[in-house]
Motif scaffolding. Structure first.
Motif, PDB file in Angstrom:
ATOM      1  N   SER A  16      30.687  12.226  55.529  1.00  0.00           N
ATOM      2  CA  SER A  16      30.709  10.599  55.840  1.00  0.00           C
ATOM      3  C   SER A  16      32.955  11.555  56.395  1.00  0.00           C
ATOM      4  CB  SER A  16      31.304  10.152  55.333  1.00  0.00           C
ATOM      5  OG  SER A  16      31.679   8.335  55.172  1.00  0.00           O
ATOM      6  N   LYS A  17      33.015  12.199  55.255  1.00  0.00           N
ATOM      7  CA  LYS A  17      34.640  12.652  55.529  1.00  0.00           C
ATOM      8  C   LYS A  17      34.682  13.415  56.677  1.00  0.00           C
ATOM      9  CE  LYS A  17      36.917  11.895  50.901  1.00  0.00           C
ATOM     10  NZ  LYS A  17      36.528  10.647  50.504  1.00  0.00           N
ATOM     11  N   LEU A  18      34.191  14.346  57.247  1.00  0.00           N
ATOM     12  CA  LEU A  18      33.697  15.327  58.390  1.00  0.00           C
ATOM     13  C   LEU A  18      34.059  14.770  59.143  1.00  0.00           C
ATOM     14  CD1 LEU A  18      34.165  18.225  58.634  1.00  0.00           C
ATOM     15  CD2 LEU A  18      31.170  17.990  58.649  1.00  0.00           C
ATOM     16  N   ALA A  19      33.143  13.687  59.509  1.00  0.00           N
ATOM     17  CA  ALA A  19      32.940  12.866  60.757  1.00  0.00           C
ATOM     18  C   ALA A  19      34.258  12.222  60.830  1.00  0.00           C
ATOM     19  CB  ALA A  19      32.235  11.656  60.971  1.00  0.00           C
ATOM     20  N   ASP A  20      35.179  11.441  59.829  1.00  0.00           N
ATOM     21  CA  ASP A  20      36.379  10.737  59.828  1.00  0.00           C
ATOM     22  C   ASP A  20      36.769  11.391  60.633  1.00  0.00           C
ATOM     23  OD1 ASP A  20      34.861   8.755  59.489  1.00  0.00           O
ATOM     24  OD2 ASP A  20      35.223   8.607  57.120  1.00  0.00           O
ATOM     25  N   MET A  52      41.934   9.195  52.282  1.00  0.00           N
ATOM     26  CA  MET A  52      40.967   9.924  52.356  1.00  0.00           C
ATOM     27  C   MET A  52      40.574  10.732  50.663  1.00  0.00           C
ATOM     28  SD  MET A  52      40.127  11.447  56.480  1.00  0.00           S
ATOM     29  CE  MET A  52      38.282  11.986  55.798  1.00  0.00           C
ATOM     30  N   VAL A  53      41.606  11.092  50.424  1.00  0.00           N
ATOM     31  CA  VAL A  53      41.950  11.654  49.712  1.00  0.00           C
ATOM     32  C   VAL A  53      41.182  11.447  47.913  1.00  0.00           C
ATOM     33  CG1 VAL A  53      43.191  13.757  47.741  1.00  0.00           C
ATOM     34  CG2 VAL A  53      43.113  14.097  50.034  1.00  0.00           C
ATOM     35  N   VAL A  60      39.128   3.894  58.888  1.00  0.00           N
ATOM     36  CA  VAL A  60      40.662   4.778  59.301  1.00  0.00           C
ATOM     37  C   VAL A  60      40.894   4.621  60.294  1.00  0.00           C
ATOM     38  CG1 VAL A  60      38.952   6.628  57.773  1.00  0.00           C
ATOM     39  CG2 VAL A  60      38.218   6.466  60.417  1.00  0.00           C
ATOM     40  N   THR A  61      40.502   4.281  61.438  1.00  0.00           N
ATOM     41  CA  THR A  61      40.503   4.204  62.370  1.00  0.00           C
ATOM     42  C   THR A  61      41.838   2.643  62.509  1.00  0.00           C
ATOM     43  OG1 THR A  61      38.584   4.317  64.031  1.00  0.00           O
ATOM     44  CG2 THR A  61      40.787   3.196  65.192  1.00  0.00           C
ATOM     45  N   PHE A 188      44.540  17.581  55.849  1.00  0.00           N
ATOM     46  CA  PHE A 188      43.583  16.853  54.939  1.00  0.00           C
ATOM     47  C   PHE A 188      43.784  17.060  53.769  1.00  0.00           C
ATOM     48  CE2 PHE A 188      39.395  16.975  52.384  1.00  0.00           C
ATOM     49  CZ  PHE A 188      39.511  15.207  51.874  1.00  0.00           C
ATOM     50  N   LEU A 189      43.651  18.704  54.150  1.00  0.00           N
ATOM     51  CA  LEU A 189      43.868  19.474  52.723  1.00  0.00           C
ATOM     52  C   LEU A 189      45.350  19.645  51.849  1.00  0.00           C
ATOM     53  CD1 LEU A 189      41.783  23.015  54.480  1.00  0.00           C
ATOM     54  CD2 LEU A 189      41.330  21.556  52.670  1.00  0.00           C
TER      55      LEU A 189
END
Length: 238
Positions: A16-20, A52-53, A60-61, A188-189
């Motif tokens: 889910s996070k990857l898709a976001d 997200m972290v 998200v949008t 994100f990282l």
């Protein structure tokens, strides 16, 4: 086996996070096309990435455009300042490399050192703008001091941002990764790295406002409602 595909499982949460992140990368690309909006786009990306972290992302949008609108003015000013500084440095490097004039070696070394220092000093600019309320000048100052405060992490953030560039230049077969995660991935990282540092300057108990409840409307006083204000970050002490 069914546990792996449970909506609350680590696997599904990760997917889910990857898709976001892929969707955020698309949003950031679209919102950066006018060039002048890159600052606001990057700020919004950092805003959502930190959520997200912390597993607070929600929609998200909506969160992305909330930050984009709220920080547009300051983010644009900061971006234009950075763009001007980058133009001057790149112009100087071009002159040193192609003018044919023999400049002293120390001048070239000094310019390279200034370039690296400028990148170092601005690594936290948009993350700070996304999370804290401050003036443009103090945002730059706090970015510099926060870079020093978390020196190893800041250097690692610089390396993370260099990876998509290196992939684009030397590993073109992996270029689809850059298309999908080239901006949102490093953001994100980086958020994972500066998250704990930011928490040192945030109130222990914070009133959270859902992005689904957010509205761009402002009270008659012209102030952003208290529940929607970002934290105010005073100049960090070394």
């Amino acid at each position: 086996m069914g546990k792996f595909f449970n909506l609350d499982s680590p696997l599904m949460s990760g997917l889910s996070k990857l898709a976001d992140l892929i969707w955020l990368n698309i949003l950031a690309f679209i919102c950066s096309i006018p060039i002048i909006t890159i600052g606001a786009s990057t700020t919004a990306l950092n805003y959502v990435a930190l959520k997200m972290v912390r597993d607070e992302e929600g929609y998200v949008t909506k969160a992305y455009f909330k930050s984009f609108k709220q920080n547009f003015k300051q983010a644009t000013i900061i971006w234009l300042i950075m763009l001007l500084a980058a133009g001057i440095i790149i112009g100087d490097l071009f002159i040193f490399g192609f003018s044919g004039i023999a400049f002293p070696a120390w001048v070239k070394i000094a310019l390279i050192a200034i370039s690296v220092l400028a990148i170092f000093a601005t690594m936290h600019v948009f993350p700070i703008l996304a999370r804290f309320e401050n003036t443009v000048l103090n945002t730059f100052k706090n970015s510099f001091f926060m870079g020093i405060l978390s020196l190893p992490k800041t250097v690692l953030m610089m390396v993370i941002w260099a990876v998509p560039i290196l992939i684009s230049v030397y590993f073109f077969q992996a270029f689809p990764l850059v298309i999908g995660l080239g901006t949102s991935g490093p953001v994100f990282l980086s958020a994972m790295l500066y998250n704990k540092t930011f928490k040192r300057f945030e109130p222990e108990e914070e009133e959270m406002v859902s992005d689904s409840e957010w509205s761009i409307s402002v009270e008659e006083t012209g102030q952003i409602p208290e529940t929607e204000k970002k934290e105010e970050l005073s100049e960090t002490e070394g």
